[in-house]
Structures are given as C-alpha cells and as structure tokens.
Design a protein around this motif. Structure first.
Motif, PDB file in Angstrom:
ATOM      1  N   UNK A   1      10.812  32.950  15.827  1.00 17.75           N
ATOM      2  CA  UNK A   1      10.131  30.513  16.629  1.00 17.75           C
ATOM      3  C   UNK A   1      11.208  29.837  16.015  1.00 17.75           C
ATOM      4  N   UNK A   2      11.999  28.942  16.426  1.00 14.76           N
ATOM      5  CA  UNK A   2      12.875  28.343  15.698  1.00 14.76           C
ATOM      6  C   UNK A   2      12.439  26.356  15.892  1.00 14.76           C
ATOM      7  N   UNK A   3      11.413  26.525  17.484  1.00 13.08           N
ATOM      8  CA  UNK A   3      10.983  25.786  17.168  1.00 13.08           C
ATOM      9  C   UNK A   3       9.837  25.404  16.924  1.00 13.08           C
ATOM     10  N   UNK A   4       9.174  24.064  16.122  1.00  7.25           N
ATOM     11  CA  UNK A   4       8.148  23.516  15.357  1.00  7.25           C
ATOM     12  C   UNK A   4       6.590  23.498  16.904  1.00  7.25           C
ATOM     13  N   UNK A   5       6.503  23.097  17.777  1.00  5.72           N
ATOM     14  CA  UNK A   5       6.025  22.593  18.578  1.00  5.72           C
ATOM     15  C   UNK A   5       5.528  24.031  19.221  1.00  5.72           C
ATOM     16  N   UNK A   6       6.799  24.795  19.645  1.00 11.80           N
ATOM     17  CA  UNK A   6       6.040  25.983  20.521  1.00 11.80           C
ATOM     18  C   UNK A   6       5.625  26.946  19.073  1.00 11.80           C
ATOM     19  N   UNK A   7       5.823  27.367  17.820  1.00  8.42           N
ATOM     20  CA  UNK A   7       4.729  28.123  16.355  1.00  8.42           C
ATOM     21  C   UNK A   7       3.435  27.492  16.614  1.00  8.42           C
ATOM     22  N   UNK A   8       3.414  26.265  16.560  1.00 10.82           N
ATOM     23  CA  UNK A   8       2.293  25.793  16.178  1.00 10.82           C
ATOM     24  C   UNK A   8       1.282  26.146  17.898  1.00 10.82           C
ATOM     25  N   UNK A   9       1.731  26.359  19.138  1.00  9.56           N
ATOM     26  CA  UNK A   9       1.237  26.425  20.150  1.00  9.56           C
ATOM     27  C   UNK A   9       0.773  27.314  20.170  1.00  9.56           C
ATOM     28  N   UNK A  10       1.734  29.112  19.953  1.00  6.62           N
ATOM     29  CA  UNK A  10       1.351  30.460  18.899  1.00  6.62           C
ATOM     30  C   UNK A  10       0.316  30.601  18.371  1.00  6.62           C
ATOM     31  N   UNK A  11       0.669  29.117  17.443  1.00 12.16           N
ATOM     32  CA  UNK A  11      -0.502  29.899  16.416  1.00 12.16           C
ATOM     33  C   UNK A  11      -2.048  29.440  17.132  1.00 12.16           C
ATOM     34  N   UNK A  12      -2.033  28.313  18.030  1.00 15.63           N
ATOM     35  CA  UNK A  12      -3.404  27.983  18.223  1.00 15.63           C
ATOM     36  C   UNK A  12      -4.089  29.222  19.468  1.00 15.63           C
ATOM     37  N   UNK A  13      -2.746  30.019  20.201  1.00 17.32           N
ATOM     38  CA  UNK A  13      -3.389  30.450  20.885  1.00 17.32           C
ATOM     39  C   UNK A  13      -4.350  31.581  20.414  1.00 17.32           C
ATOM     40  N   UNK A  14      -3.697  32.662  18.804  1.00 18.83           N
ATOM     41  CA  UNK A  14      -4.082  33.318  18.562  1.00 18.83           C
ATOM     42  C   UNK A  14      -5.196  32.510  17.885  1.00 18.83           C
ATOM     43  N   UNK A  15      -5.504  31.567  17.661  1.00 19.51           N
ATOM     44  CA  UNK A  15      -6.790  31.412  16.930  1.00 19.51           C
ATOM     45  C   UNK A  15      -8.212  31.263  18.050  1.00 19.51           C
ATOM     46  N   UNK A  16      -7.788  30.909  19.655  1.00 17.53           N
ATOM     47  CA  UNK A  16      -8.417  30.313  20.964  1.00 17.53           C
ATOM     48  C   UNK A  16      -8.920  31.382  20.789  1.00 17.53           C
ATOM     49  N   UNK A  17      -7.879  32.944  20.433  1.00 22.22           N
ATOM     50  CA  UNK A  17      -8.395  34.773  21.366  1.00 22.22           C
ATOM     51  C   UNK A  17      -9.152  35.254  20.301  1.00 22.22           C
ATOM     52  N   UNK A  18      -9.027  34.523  18.554  1.00 23.63           N
ATOM     53  CA  UNK A  18      -9.733  35.393  17.809  1.00 23.63           C
ATOM     54  C   UNK A  18      -9.065  35.966  16.764  1.00 23.63           C
TER      55      UNK A  18
END
Length: 304
Positions: A162-179
């Motif tokens: 990953x080389x974009x902060x925004x996309x990386x943050x979105x992926x982190x929140x997606x994983x959080x949503x999925x537990x």
C-alpha cells in the motif's frame, strides 16, 4: 489451539512475500499479469504452491521461528481480477479456496506459531497515477474481499504494498468491521518514502489517526534495506519488513529482463542487523527476487 500474533508475543516470525517472482523464475510457473491467485484453481500448479509454503515452514522450524503463510490472493480483488475474467462469485470462491489451502498447511504443522494471513493488495497498481480512494470508499472496497473469508480460519490480514494513506486506512477499518486483525505494509521508494513523498513513519501515524489505532501493526515491504534503514527510528508500531533481494528501484525492476536476486548472505546479515538495532521488529522475510536461500540466511542470522 491458541495462536498469538507477532505483536502479542516475543517470538520472531518469517514471512515470504516473494511468491510471484519465486514461482516465475525458480519454479517455472507462468503468472499471467503477475497474478498468482489463478493457481489456486490449477490442479497442476497447486502442489508447487504447497511445496513453496512447506519450504518456508521447514526453514522457520529449523531456526525455531514462527511463520506466517500468506494466501495467494494479493491481486484477488475486483479491479485487478476483472481483466482476467473473474466475476464476484468466482472471486469469492477462489479467496475461500486459497484460505482453506493455507489453513490445511497450518494445521499440518501442529504449532501455535504458524499463522495464516489473507494477503490483500491495493485496489489498483501501486504506481497507477490515479486519484487515491477516499477512506470510506476503500473501507467498502476491501470489506468485500476480507468479509468473504473473515470466518474461514484466518489469523490476520496482511495488506501489502500500500502506498496511499487513505486506502490503507480504509483497509484497516474494513478489517475492523469484519472482526479480523490486520497488518498494513507500506511500499517505499529508494529514499524511504512513499511514492507521493510521505515518510514511512508519518504514514503509519496518519493511518493510526484515521483509524483510532485499529491496525494490529505495520510493516514495510518490496524495498531493499538500503532504501529504508536510514529512516527507521524505532517506531513502536513498525513490527515487520519483507525486503527485496535487489537494490534496484521499482522502475529499474519493472524494466529488468532478468531476475536480480542480490546476495543472500549479505541480505540475511543486513536484516539481522536491523532486528538487533530495532528489537520491536518481529516479522522478517523476503519480497521480490528472494527465495528460500535468502530466507535461510535471514533465519540463521536472526538466531545467531
């Protein structure tokens, strides 16, 4: 069996993020579009993939290290799979099959320090000159792939290159949503910065702000230690590195006609030096150009 993630234990772990170059140059496997995920459906190629990960487990076990088995799903998302003819249903089934393949190998080992990670990558080529996804758009996007296998036995998600902060943050929140726990690995240029000039540690801090620290930990991958060692300060959230064998820039590697596998002994010693300098680093491994020679040297040097 209770398994601890790298940030939860003092154990060191090996990871092998060079499946693509190793399969192409060392194991004679063709990867159309550099996508390894179709191999999950290929009865002839599947044993080769299994042998690759078994080799990693053997290297780790010999050195009394843990290991992380990445699924062959780095490009198995909507945008990067579509040109290869994969629709949503087939892609979901493939992600599930890829996870099952690595879970079976993990269970074979009967060790609590062998983990399975769903390997994901950015929605588009890391160097595509396109506007970055917003955090919200990336969150919805990556939730599709992660959600498909969240309950399939994975221990974590490894989000590479990953080389974009925004996309990386979105992926982190997606994983959080999925537990599911997630480790984000940024790719840096020869100056130790992301493609847009953001510093590695600055990117980590920005993702933590955008996600309230929801990532399990962070890594750097697809770069030689010479490219990033000078920017490391011992950031407590940076727990891993999967390094290129070559000192070439990404542009040089993209234009190369032969594999640059560097010097395995030298790379192993350099990785071990960084681990000694920054003991919080608990995940080490190889990325482009590396193979089991490099992994054995890293393992041996770390344990020396």
């Amino acid at each position: 069996m209770k398994r601890f993630l790298p940030h939860e234990t003092d154990q060191k772990f090996l990871v092998f993020a060079a499946t693509g170059t190793d399969l192409i140059f060392n194991r004679g496997v063709e990867l159309p579009g550099f996508a390894s995920f179709p191999l999950v459906e290929d009865a002839n190629a599947q044993p080769i993939v299994v042998d690759q990960m078994r080799d990693l487990m053997k290297v780790a076990a010999k050195a009394d290290l843990g290991c992380i088995l990445d699924t062959l799903t780095w490009m198995a998302n909507r945008d990067r799979a579509a040109p290869l003819g994969y629709g949503a249903d087939r892609l979901a089934a493939l992600n599930q099959k890829a996870v099952a393949l690595m879970c079976n190998l993990r269970d074979e080992a009967m060790r609590d320090d062998v983990l399975v990670a769903l390997c994901i990558g950015p929605s588009r080529d890391a160097y595509a000159k396109l506007p970055p996804l917003t955090v919200a758009a990336a969150r919805a996007y990556h939730a599709i792939q992660i959600g498909t296998v969240a309950d399939a036995g994975i221990d974590l998600v490894n989000a590479y290159t990953f080389n974009q902060v925004e996309e990386a943050a979105g992926a982190v929140l997606a994983a959080k949503d999925c537990g599911v726990p997630i480790a984000v690995s940024f790719v840096v240029e020869a100056d130790g910065c992301l493609d847009n000039g953001t510093g590695l540690e600055e990117a980590i801090d920005r993702v933590d702000v955008l996600t309230d620290g929801a990532a399990a930990y962070f890594m750097v991958n697809c770069a030689h230690p010479d490219h990033f060692s000078h920017v490391l300060t011992g950031h407590p959230r940076l727990k891993g590195m999967a390094v290129n064998a070559s000192r070439c820039s990404h542009a040089e590697l993209d234009n190369a006609t032969e594999l640059d596998d560097g010097n395995p002994k030298e790379l192993g010693a350099e990785v071990a030096r960084l681990v000694r300098s920054f003991p919080d680093i608990s995940v080490v491994g190889g990325c482009c150009g590396s193979d089991m020679r490099h992994m054995r040297e890293m393992a041996a040097c770390i344990k020396t």
